[in-house]
Design an enzyme around this catalytic site. Sequence first.
Site, PDB file in Angstrom:
ATOM      1  N   ARG A   1     -10.549 -11.393   1.941  1.00  0.00           N
ATOM      2  CA  ARG A   1     -11.469 -12.383   1.381  1.00  0.00           C
ATOM      3  C   ARG A   1     -10.887 -13.789   1.441  1.00  0.00           C
ATOM      4  O   ARG A   1     -11.637 -14.771   1.525  1.00  0.00           O
ATOM      5  CB  ARG A   1     -11.835 -11.978  -0.060  1.00  0.00           C
ATOM      6  CG  ARG A   1     -10.648 -11.853  -0.971  1.00  0.00           C
ATOM      7  CD  ARG A   1     -10.932 -10.981  -2.195  1.00  0.00           C
ATOM      8  NE  ARG A   1     -10.989  -9.559  -1.863  1.00  0.00           N
ATOM      9  CZ  ARG A   1     -11.341  -8.604  -2.723  1.00  0.00           C
ATOM     10  NH1 ARG A   1     -11.658  -8.915  -3.972  1.00  0.00           N
ATOM     11  NH2 ARG A   1     -11.362  -7.343  -2.343  1.00  0.00           N
TER      12      ARG A   1
ATOM     13  N   LYS B   1       0.830  -1.202   0.000  1.00  0.00           N
ATOM     14  CA  LYS B   1       0.000   0.000   0.000  1.00  0.00           C
ATOM     15  C   LYS B   1       0.866   1.255   0.000  1.00  0.00           C
ATOM     16  O   LYS B   1       2.007   1.214   0.462  1.00  0.00           O
ATOM     17  CB  LYS B   1      -0.849   0.029   1.287  1.00  0.00           C
ATOM     18  CG  LYS B   1      -2.001  -0.955   1.337  1.00  0.00           C
ATOM     19  CD  LYS B   1      -2.750  -0.821   2.658  1.00  0.00           C
ATOM     20  CE  LYS B   1      -3.908  -1.785   2.758  1.00  0.00           C
ATOM     21  NZ  LYS B   1      -4.998  -1.520   1.799  1.00  0.00           N
TER      22      LYS B   1
HETATM   23  N1  BES Z   1      -8.110  -3.642   4.370  1.00  0.00           N
HETATM   24  C1  BES Z   1      -8.300  -3.211   3.045  1.00  0.00           C
HETATM   25  C2  BES Z   1      -9.609  -2.448   2.845  1.00  0.00           C
HETATM   26  C3  BES Z   1      -9.752  -1.130   3.563  1.00  0.00           C
HETATM   27  C4  BES Z   1      -9.568   0.060   2.903  1.00  0.00           C
HETATM   28  C5  BES Z   1     -10.134  -1.091   4.888  1.00  0.00           C
HETATM   29  C6  BES Z   1      -9.731   1.265   3.561  1.00  0.00           C
HETATM   30  C7  BES Z   1     -10.294   0.111   5.554  1.00  0.00           C
HETATM   31  C8  BES Z   1     -10.098   1.294   4.890  1.00  0.00           C
HETATM   32  C9  BES Z   1      -8.347  -4.414   2.106  1.00  0.00           C
HETATM   33  O1  BES Z   1      -7.583  -5.497   2.483  1.00  0.00           O
HETATM   34  C10 BES Z   1      -7.852  -3.933   0.778  1.00  0.00           C
HETATM   35  O2  BES Z   1      -6.735  -3.532   0.708  1.00  0.00           O
HETATM   36  N2  BES Z   1      -8.724  -3.986  -0.227  1.00  0.00           N
HETATM   37  C11 BES Z   1      -8.400  -3.546  -1.532  1.00  0.00           C
HETATM   38  C12 BES Z   1      -8.673  -4.667  -2.494  1.00  0.00           C
HETATM   39  C13 BES Z   1      -8.177  -4.405  -3.873  1.00  0.00           C
HETATM   40  C14 BES Z   1      -6.676  -4.546  -3.910  1.00  0.00           C
HETATM   41  C15 BES Z   1      -8.820  -5.391  -4.818  1.00  0.00           C
HETATM   42  C16 BES Z   1      -9.281  -2.348  -1.862  1.00  0.00           C
HETATM   43  O3  BES Z   1     -10.484  -2.402  -1.597  1.00  0.00           O
HETATM   44  O4  BES Z   1      -8.754  -1.368  -2.372  1.00  0.00           O
HETATM   45 ZN    ZN Z   2      -5.544  -5.385   1.912  1.00  0.00          ZN
END
Ligand code: BES
Ligand code: ZN
Length: 507
Positions: free
Chosen positions: A361, A287
């Site tokens: 997931r 990230k």
């Molecule tokens: N933990 C994150 C989602 C998240 C984002 C939680 C902001 C709280 C605040 C999750 O694991 C994630 O990174 N999801 C990605 C998935 C994508 C890479 C397909 C997302 O939703 O951007």
């Molecule tokens: Zn994630």
Amino acid sequence: MDIQVTDQSVKDIACDALVVGAVSTKDQGQGKGVVLSEAGKTVDGLLDGLLSQISADGAFKGGAGEILAIYPMGKLAAKRVVLVGLGSQQKLDIQAFRHASAVARRHLQNTGAHDIALALHMDKAGIDVAQEVQAEVEGALLGLYTFRKYQHSDDSSSERGVSRISLVTSGASRDALNEVIRRGSALAEAANFARDLVNEPPIVLTPTELANRASAMAKQFGLECEILDRPQMEQLGMGGLLGVAKGSAEPPKFIILRYRGAPDKAGKGLALIGKGITFDSGGISIKPAQNMDTMKGDMAGAAAVIGAIQAIAALKPAMNVTVLVPATENMPGGSAYHPGDILRIMNGKTIEIVNTDAEGRLALADALSYAVKEGLSPIIDVATLTGGIVVALGSKMTGLFCNDEQLCQDIIAAGRAAGEKFWPMPLDEDYAEQIKSEIADIKQTGGREASSVTAAKILENFVDDAKWAHLDIAGTFYVDSKKPHQEKGATGVAVRTLAEFALRMAE
Ligand code: BES
Ligand code: ZN
Ligand code: ZN
């Protein structure tokens, strides 16, 4: 905290602060104005119309969370009177009382008041006294919450904040009121426990520590607790959770908590599953640095279900509940899983990995498979799953994906009682198109479009015929600035809704 009810007359309640309510009225023939709570009217009379004068002047309008303190100078036994706004008269509901109680409680915390009395009840508003008292107890305890254990305190004074709350009420039986005080306290304490778990730094709250805290709580509340280690996960074929855990030096844990309130009941009962990523760096698909610190809260789903079962254990409904938490970090270590990998989930299905940041997931897929294998139904999972839900709903409402209309309505209704909002999102089959893989059973992500929906569609692959709901709390688990009713940080979202849902299910 000492919380009790009193039916003493408003004039005679000796306390540091007497909190009275007021609503704002708009048009509808009445013109703009302020209507005081019953106690407010009494205070107004005792002070020769001072409160009426203040509102007629426009110095207090009754808006939600508005606060004004006055000193009655001996005309009442209370040292101070605090007027708190309940918002619009037309929109007055239980949440208005919960909110006003939290605001007043926070306002009074460092003002030398130790002993406070809440007298918010509005006559003719049609609000149930017991429900109102429960909401006020919840508001007071949620409003009080802080997370300061890592901060040096230079406060050498003997300031001890509010330590006693009296709820001024008549018109309901003492027993009924004591019961709702117990209920409100159990729910708020469970939510605050969940907030503590989320607010802990990730160097402290590792999967092992999360398991330890769940286990300590289980012991205290009489729950069964089982913690599965890596070899047991391997035996069960939990390839999703184990895949995500590969990049971390911290060992993963699979936490199981069981509440048996109805040992003879047919069916295995309710499953509550929480995403337990104790830190989400994104893994190899790392990230950006900005706001990565909030990813210590990627276990807020786990905290929500652990908190909910604590409240359930305290309130003892006649039903069975199982909590399942797949817990791991998502880190980019040397043995981390890669984009391009194919992982096999416990139910045998394979997932093609395209982005290691979509780890939740994978861990949840194993937990859902485990719940199905145990015959649990309904299954409700709670997860900070997607950035997409933050774009769709922001921080006001939690996304609710559900394969059963009745379950969906029941969760929304439980949420309404708890003052938490859920908005139904689609699981339409057309979205499955986006998660088709050429080399595995499912592709891990469905691209930018409708990303919270495609994430839910992936989870759906692991629930079989069970009734199932998925709560995406990515937008609601955290507030990034402090509010009049709430500390910055974890909100404890879904704890009270899930406990309320369970209590209703048992009835
Ligand atoms: N933990 C994150 C989602 C998240 C984002 C939680 C902001 C709280 C605040 C999750 O694991 C994630 O990174 N999801 C990605 C998935 C994508 C890479 C397909 C997302 O939703 O951007
Ligand atoms: Zn994630
Ligand atoms: Zn995540």
